[in-house]
Design an enzyme around this catalytic site. Structure first.
Site, PDB file in Angstrom:
ATOM      1  N   CYS A   2       0.819  -1.207   0.000  1.00 54.27           N
ATOM      2  CA  CYS A   2       0.000   0.000   0.000  1.00 54.27           C
ATOM      3  C   CYS A   2       0.854   1.258   0.000  1.00 54.27           C
ATOM      4  O   CYS A   2       1.948   1.273   0.557  1.00 54.27           O
ATOM      5  CB  CYS A   2      -0.874   0.038   1.247  1.00 54.27           C
ATOM      6  SG  CYS A   2      -1.890  -1.408   1.438  1.00 54.27           S
ATOM      7  N   ARG A  27       5.131  -0.252  -6.735  1.00 59.21           N
ATOM      8  CA  ARG A  27       5.206  -1.020  -5.491  1.00 59.21           C
ATOM      9  C   ARG A  27       4.153  -2.134  -5.434  1.00 59.21           C
ATOM     10  O   ARG A  27       4.216  -2.985  -4.570  1.00 59.21           O
ATOM     11  CB  ARG A  27       5.007  -0.071  -4.298  1.00 59.21           C
ATOM     12  CG  ARG A  27       6.116   0.953  -4.182  1.00 59.21           C
ATOM     13  CD  ARG A  27       5.719   2.067  -3.252  1.00 59.21           C
ATOM     14  NE  ARG A  27       5.115   1.535  -2.056  1.00 59.21           N
ATOM     15  CZ  ARG A  27       5.772   1.038  -1.029  1.00 59.21           C
ATOM     16  NH1 ARG A  27       7.081   1.013  -1.065  1.00 59.21           N
ATOM     17  NH2 ARG A  27       5.147   0.570   0.022  1.00 59.21           N
ATOM     18  N   TRP A  80      -2.988  -2.663  -1.443  1.00 59.13           N
ATOM     19  CA  TRP A  80      -2.615  -4.056  -1.728  1.00 59.13           C
ATOM     20  C   TRP A  80      -3.385  -4.879  -0.704  1.00 59.13           C
ATOM     21  O   TRP A  80      -3.126  -4.779   0.497  1.00 59.13           O
ATOM     22  CB  TRP A  80      -1.099  -4.211  -1.561  1.00 59.13           C
ATOM     23  CG  TRP A  80      -0.564  -5.544  -1.946  1.00 59.13           C
ATOM     24  CD1 TRP A  80      -0.229  -5.961  -3.203  1.00 59.13           C
ATOM     25  CD2 TRP A  80      -0.256  -6.633  -1.065  1.00 59.13           C
ATOM     26  NE1 TRP A  80       0.252  -7.239  -3.153  1.00 59.13           N
ATOM     27  CE2 TRP A  80       0.248  -7.687  -1.862  1.00 59.13           C
ATOM     28  CE3 TRP A  80      -0.368  -6.837   0.317  1.00 59.13           C
ATOM     29  CZ2 TRP A  80       0.646  -8.909  -1.334  1.00 59.13           C
ATOM     30  CZ3 TRP A  80       0.022  -8.050   0.846  1.00 59.13           C
ATOM     31  CH2 TRP A  80       0.524  -9.073   0.016  1.00 59.13           C
ATOM     32  N   ASN A 106      -1.736   2.523   5.931  1.00 51.70           N
ATOM     33  CA  ASN A 106      -0.820   1.442   5.520  1.00 51.70           C
ATOM     34  C   ASN A 106      -0.476   0.652   6.767  1.00 51.70           C
ATOM     35  O   ASN A 106      -0.159   1.248   7.795  1.00 51.70           O
ATOM     36  CB  ASN A 106       0.521   2.009   5.009  1.00 51.70           C
ATOM     37  CG  ASN A 106       0.455   2.434   3.580  1.00 51.70           C
ATOM     38  OD1 ASN A 106      -0.613   2.434   2.986  1.00 51.70           O
ATOM     39  ND2 ASN A 106       1.593   2.797   3.027  1.00 51.70           N
ATOM     40  N   GLY A 107      -0.481  -0.661   6.660  1.00 55.39           N
ATOM     41  CA  GLY A 107      -0.098  -1.458   7.829  1.00 55.39           C
ATOM     42  C   GLY A 107      -1.233  -2.388   8.206  1.00 55.39           C
ATOM     43  O   GLY A 107      -2.065  -2.746   7.364  1.00 55.39           O
ATOM     44  N   GLU A 509      17.272 -18.658  -6.160  1.00 55.72           N
ATOM     45  CA  GLU A 509      16.904 -17.352  -6.714  1.00 55.72           C
ATOM     46  C   GLU A 509      16.322 -17.506  -8.122  1.00 55.72           C
ATOM     47  O   GLU A 509      15.353 -16.832  -8.484  1.00 55.72           O
ATOM     48  CB  GLU A 509      18.143 -16.440  -6.695  1.00 55.72           C
ATOM     49  CG  GLU A 509      17.973 -15.066  -7.302  1.00 55.72           C
ATOM     50  CD  GLU A 509      16.883 -14.215  -6.654  1.00 55.72           C
ATOM     51  OE1 GLU A 509      16.338 -14.592  -5.606  1.00 55.72           O
ATOM     52  OE2 GLU A 509      16.545 -13.176  -7.252  1.00 55.72           O
ATOM     53  N   LYS A 513      12.657 -16.194  -9.061  1.00 51.39           N
ATOM     54  CA  LYS A 513      12.418 -15.233 -10.156  1.00 51.39           C
ATOM     55  C   LYS A 513      11.388 -15.779 -11.122  1.00 51.39           C
ATOM     56  O   LYS A 513      10.454 -15.094 -11.505  1.00 51.39           O
ATOM     57  CB  LYS A 513      13.690 -14.990 -10.953  1.00 51.39           C
ATOM     58  CG  LYS A 513      14.675 -13.939 -10.670  1.00 51.39           C
ATOM     59  CD  LYS A 513      14.349 -12.571 -10.253  1.00 51.39           C
ATOM     60  CE  LYS A 513      13.661 -12.455  -8.917  1.00 51.39           C
ATOM     61  NZ  LYS A 513      14.371 -11.804  -7.877  1.00 51.39           N
ATOM     62  N   GLU A 516       7.761 -15.990  -9.585  1.00 54.79           N
ATOM     63  CA  GLU A 516       7.056 -14.746  -9.268  1.00 54.79           C
ATOM     64  C   GLU A 516       6.616 -13.984 -10.506  1.00 54.79           C
ATOM     65  O   GLU A 516       5.582 -13.324 -10.479  1.00 54.79           O
ATOM     66  CB  GLU A 516       7.821 -13.861  -8.288  1.00 54.79           C
ATOM     67  CG  GLU A 516       9.113 -13.303  -8.779  1.00 54.79           C
ATOM     68  CD  GLU A 516       9.873 -12.539  -7.707  1.00 54.79           C
ATOM     69  OE1 GLU A 516       9.258 -12.038  -6.767  1.00 54.79           O
ATOM     70  OE2 GLU A 516      11.100 -12.439  -7.832  1.00 54.79           O
ATOM     71  N   HIS A 532      16.777 -37.742  -3.179  1.00 52.14           N
ATOM     72  CA  HIS A 532      16.084 -38.027  -1.914  1.00 52.14           C
ATOM     73  C   HIS A 532      14.602 -37.637  -1.977  1.00 52.14           C
ATOM     74  O   HIS A 532      13.984 -37.418  -0.940  1.00 52.14           O
ATOM     75  CB  HIS A 532      16.789 -37.296  -0.766  1.00 52.14           C
ATOM     76  CG  HIS A 532      18.202 -37.748  -0.587  1.00 52.14           C
ATOM     77  ND1 HIS A 532      18.526 -39.012  -0.142  1.00 52.14           N
ATOM     78  CD2 HIS A 532      19.371 -37.126  -0.850  1.00 52.14           C
ATOM     79  CE1 HIS A 532      19.846 -39.131  -0.114  1.00 52.14           C
ATOM     80  NE2 HIS A 532      20.374 -38.011  -0.548  1.00 52.14           N
ATOM     81  N   LYS A 629       6.336  -4.446  -3.989  1.00 52.58           N
ATOM     82  CA  LYS A 629       7.782  -4.173  -4.006  1.00 52.58           C
ATOM     83  C   LYS A 629       8.350  -4.091  -2.601  1.00 52.58           C
ATOM     84  O   LYS A 629       9.476  -4.490  -2.366  1.00 52.58           O
ATOM     85  CB  LYS A 629       8.043  -2.870  -4.770  1.00 52.58           C
ATOM     86  CG  LYS A 629       9.512  -2.535  -4.970  1.00 52.58           C
ATOM     87  CD  LYS A 629      10.161  -3.503  -5.927  1.00 52.58           C
ATOM     88  CE  LYS A 629      11.663  -3.349  -5.999  1.00 52.58           C
ATOM     89  NZ  LYS A 629      12.294  -4.569  -6.531  1.00 52.58           N
TER      90      LYS A 629
HETATM   91  C1  F6R Z   1      11.772 -11.174  -5.135  1.00 48.73           C
HETATM   92  C2  F6R Z   1      11.696 -10.091  -4.193  1.00 48.73           C
HETATM   93  C3  F6R Z   1      11.267 -10.398  -2.800  1.00 48.73           C
HETATM   94  C4  F6R Z   1      12.066  -9.524  -1.825  1.00 48.73           C
HETATM   95  C5  F6R Z   1      11.550  -9.692  -0.395  1.00 48.73           C
HETATM   96  C6  F6R Z   1      12.367  -8.876   0.578  1.00 48.73           C
HETATM   97  O1  F6R Z   1      12.174 -10.718  -6.397  1.00 48.73           O
HETATM   98  O2  F6R Z   1      11.957  -8.979  -4.528  1.00 48.73           O
HETATM   99  O3  F6R Z   1      11.420 -11.734  -2.486  1.00 48.73           O
HETATM  100  O4  F6R Z   1      13.412  -9.886  -1.898  1.00 48.73           O
HETATM  101  O5  F6R Z   1      10.222  -9.277  -0.334  1.00 48.73           O
HETATM  102  O6  F6R Z   1      12.360  -7.534   0.225  1.00 48.73           O
HETATM  103  P1  F6R Z   1      13.438  -6.525   0.765  1.00 48.73           P
HETATM  104  O7  F6R Z   1      14.732  -6.836   0.109  1.00 48.73           O
HETATM  105  O8  F6R Z   1      12.926  -5.173   0.377  1.00 48.73           O
HETATM  106  O9  F6R Z   1      13.497  -6.722   2.233  1.00 48.73           O
END
Ligand code: F6R
Length: 634
Positions: A2, A27, A80, A106-107, A509, A513, A516, A532, A629
């Site tokens: 948000c 975001r 959000w 927000n929160g 990772e 990627k 997501e 396993h 984000k």
């Molecule tokens: C994946 C991604 C998320 C963030 C996670 C932590 O591409 O961006 O998995 O890595 O939400 O976010 P930060 O780094 O802002 O604490």
């Protein structure tokens, strides 16, 4: 997640609010809204106009173009969904029954259920499923009480009511409140959720994130926890939760504005992948000594003498940042020889390990706002303080891309990875920046502790100096390769990523990627674990992407890949073009580097491949469904 924007001044509020919300779009959100206050001619009191729309901001813009939202004071929000579906009736702002009070939040209000039931017993009807809606109803009741006592409507009375309501709210939140009866007052509150005030000329802004203020002002006042402010066209009054006045000078942001511009790229994510050579170049120029021959290995801003006494390190992070932490832990243990553990911040805060002495705690968060990471760091600080481990309670290091974030207010040592604003929800260049921060730390600790010879350290530094140009070439060469390979994933439903040792986190990772942004189910596994259990998943429909770089586990990785091939899986390799890697059906080649430096390169083809798979599916690569984000709720 948000976003909040608020404005008070003499200009028309709604275009400014929409502009601010546009800057927060990256975001992630699923509905948007705004509310303004204005006064009708010949009337003393104002009225609130509230407009909300499900989906993208353009829907809200259309609504406002059709019916307007007049006023020089207003609040805006991108939501959000947490409590209640992403529908218009759940979008913010929320209002009290009279419609005179509007609130954005927000929160999370943790005790909203209890408050809601209590209000319902008093006859209040709710129009949404959100936790936020209790706030305008509570403020309304409190204002009525104050007016009944004979107080006249004013900004101070609104502030007084909000102070009382804050006492009832549990959770972490940032809120902005307007009231029709006070068309020249805006009240904002911060409690463990970011909020920053922007000071213009005769006008003031408030936003949950700095980018929303870009182009409006460079003079800012980041709010502290449990702080509230009354904003009028004449100035800002800052208060603590007890209503005591506070004073703090604003900051002036130097440097260039963080411009959100896609340039000629189709998506921000692709642009940000291409910016990685600059991220690496900046790190090399900042942190790697030019004169490696003297043995002056800088590696980072770790001057505090206390760094000498560290015996153990713990890394707290979420998502991609945790993967960077895992590569970091490998380097810190295997290269620098210091015991290191990595934790999901969300788990650590409720189940920390027993305290170990002389432990450096590192929080990794590109946004600097991730609620779980901040809370885990705060909990650890508190835990060590209460056990009189004061020195190490304060020895926390934050690795972030946002040095003005809440992390920086909370943690005294900050390492700014300087990657510039990252708009794509999927982290790419910030991941690389975080990795480099860990290389710096490992080099620094290895040099201090003499756990590696000068030659070994110098060799790694030399390799790191070459990384920016290697990444540049890799991106150039792999763009087309990844794009054409991506076509083969048109009907793919599951992908397995394999890696070992320092490249195991890169397999994780790669899987993160891909899932997501393309919504393809993907698993990252340490290659030796396949047999396993997960090997049962393999057949000709499941591609296996295996990271195979020469080093201690190279042969093992190759034989694990053979096991997958024997189950008819299509084998894609990421590694140097050498006879051993001919076993792969497809190879995404990287230069031959030491195993230590390899994650900085193996991650690049992973990012490009995921990007092209998602882009070819026509998906919203920069704002994938359900993701945000910066994750400012628990
Ligand atoms: C994946 C991604 C998320 C963030 C996670 C932590 O591409 O961006 O998995 O890595 O939400 O976010 P930060 O780094 O802002 O604490």
């Amino acid at each position: 997640m948000c976003g909040i924007v608020a404005f008070i001044g003499s200009r028309d509020a709604s275009p400014l609010l929409l502009d601010g919300l546009r800057k927060l779009e990256y975001r992630g959100y699923d509905s948007a809204g705004l509310a303004t206050v204005t006064i009708r001619e010949n009337e003393k009191e104002g009225f609130v106009t509230c407009k909300r729309a499900k989906g993208k901001l353009v829907n809200l813009v259309e609504l406002i173009e059709q019916s307007g939202a007049p006023g020089h004071l207003g609040i805006g929000h991108t939501r959000w969904a947490t409590h209640g579906k992403p529908e218009e009736h759940n979008a913010h702002p929320h209002r009290d029954a009279s419609g005179d009070i509007a609130v954005v939040q927000n929160g999370i209000i943790e005790n909203h259920n209890y408050l809601r039931q209590d209000l319902e017993k008093q006859g209040v009807s709710f129009l949404s499923e959100t936790d936020t809606e209790v706030i305008p109803h509570l403020i309304s009741k409190e204002l009525q009480r104050l007016l009944d006592l004979g107080k006249l409507p004013s900004g101070s009375v609104l502030l007084e009511a909000v102070i009382e309501v804050m006492k009832l709210l549990e959770g972490a939140y940032a809120i902005a409140v307007i009231w029709s009866k006070t068309p020249d007052s805006l009240v904002v509150v911060k409690k463990q959720t970011p909020l920053v005030i922007g000071l213009g000329e005769g006008e003031f802004f408030c936003a949950s994130d700095m980018p929303a203020l870009t182009g409006f002002t460079r003079t800012i006042l980041p709010m502290e926890d449990d702080e509230m402010a009354l904003l009028t066209p004449l100035g800002i009054e800052l208060y603590d939760v007890n209503g005591q006045r506070k004073n703090r000078s604003p900051l002036f942001l130097s440097g260039v504005d963080q411009v959100i511009d896609k340039q000629n790229f189709r998506h921000f994510m692709l642009k940000e992948i291409h910016e990685q050579p600059d991220t690496a170049e900046l790190w090399v120029s900042r942190y790697l000594s030019n004169d490696l021959e003297t043995g002056a290995f800088l590696g980072g801003p770790y001057d505090a003498p206390i760094f000498e006494s560290i015996e153990e390190i713990q890394i707290l992070a979420c998502g991609t940042s945790r993967h960077a932490g895992m590569v970091g832990a490998y380097l810190l243990e295997q290269f620098a020889g210091i015991r290191t553990s990595v934790f999901f911040a969300s788990e650590f805060r409720y189940a920390p390990p027993p305290l170990s002495p002389n432990t450096l705690t590192i929080g990794v968060t590109q946004s600097g706002e991730t609620a779980d990471t901040l809370a885990a760091l705060a909990m650890e600080h508190q835990r060590r303080t209460s056990l009189n481990n004061i020195e190490f309670a304060s020895l926390q290091l934050g690795i972030t891309n946002c040095p003005e974030s809440s992390l920086a207010l909370q943690v005294s040592n900050i390492l700014d990875i300087g990657a510039g604003i990252e708009v794509g929800v999927a982290a790419t260049k910030t991941f690389l920046g975080q990795l480099l921060a860990f290389y710096g730390l490992a080099i620094n600790i290895a040099a201090r502790r003499k756990s590696r010879s000068r030659t070994e350290i110098r060799n790694l530094c030399r390799e790191l100096k070459a990384i920016p140009s290697q990444i540049k070439d890799l991106i150039k060469n792999h763009n087309q390769m990844a794009e054409s390979l991506a076509h083969r994933f048109a009907d793919t439903e599951d992908v397995v990523f394999l890696g070992r040792g320092i490249n195991y986190p890169i397999a994780l990772e790669g899987a993160l990627k891909l899932k997501e942004i393309s919504y393809i189910h993907a698993e990252g596994y340490p290659a030796g674990e396949m047999k396993h259990g997960p090997i049962a998943l393999l057949d000709q429909r499941v591609p296996v992407i295996s990271i195979a770089t020469p080093g201690v586990v190279f042969e093992k990785v190759l034989s694990n890949a053979q096991e997958a091939k024997a189950r008819d899986a299509t084998l894609i390799g990421i590694g140097p073009k050498i006879p051993e890697t001919e076993i792969f059906d497809f190879l995404l080649p990287i230069p031959k580097v030491s195993e230590w430096a390899s994650p900085l390169l193996t991650v690049i083809p992973m990012q490009l491949l995921s990007y092209y798979i998602a882009a070819q599916r026509g998906l919203d690569v920069d704002q994938p469904r359900n993701l945000a984000k910066s994750v400012t709720v628990e």
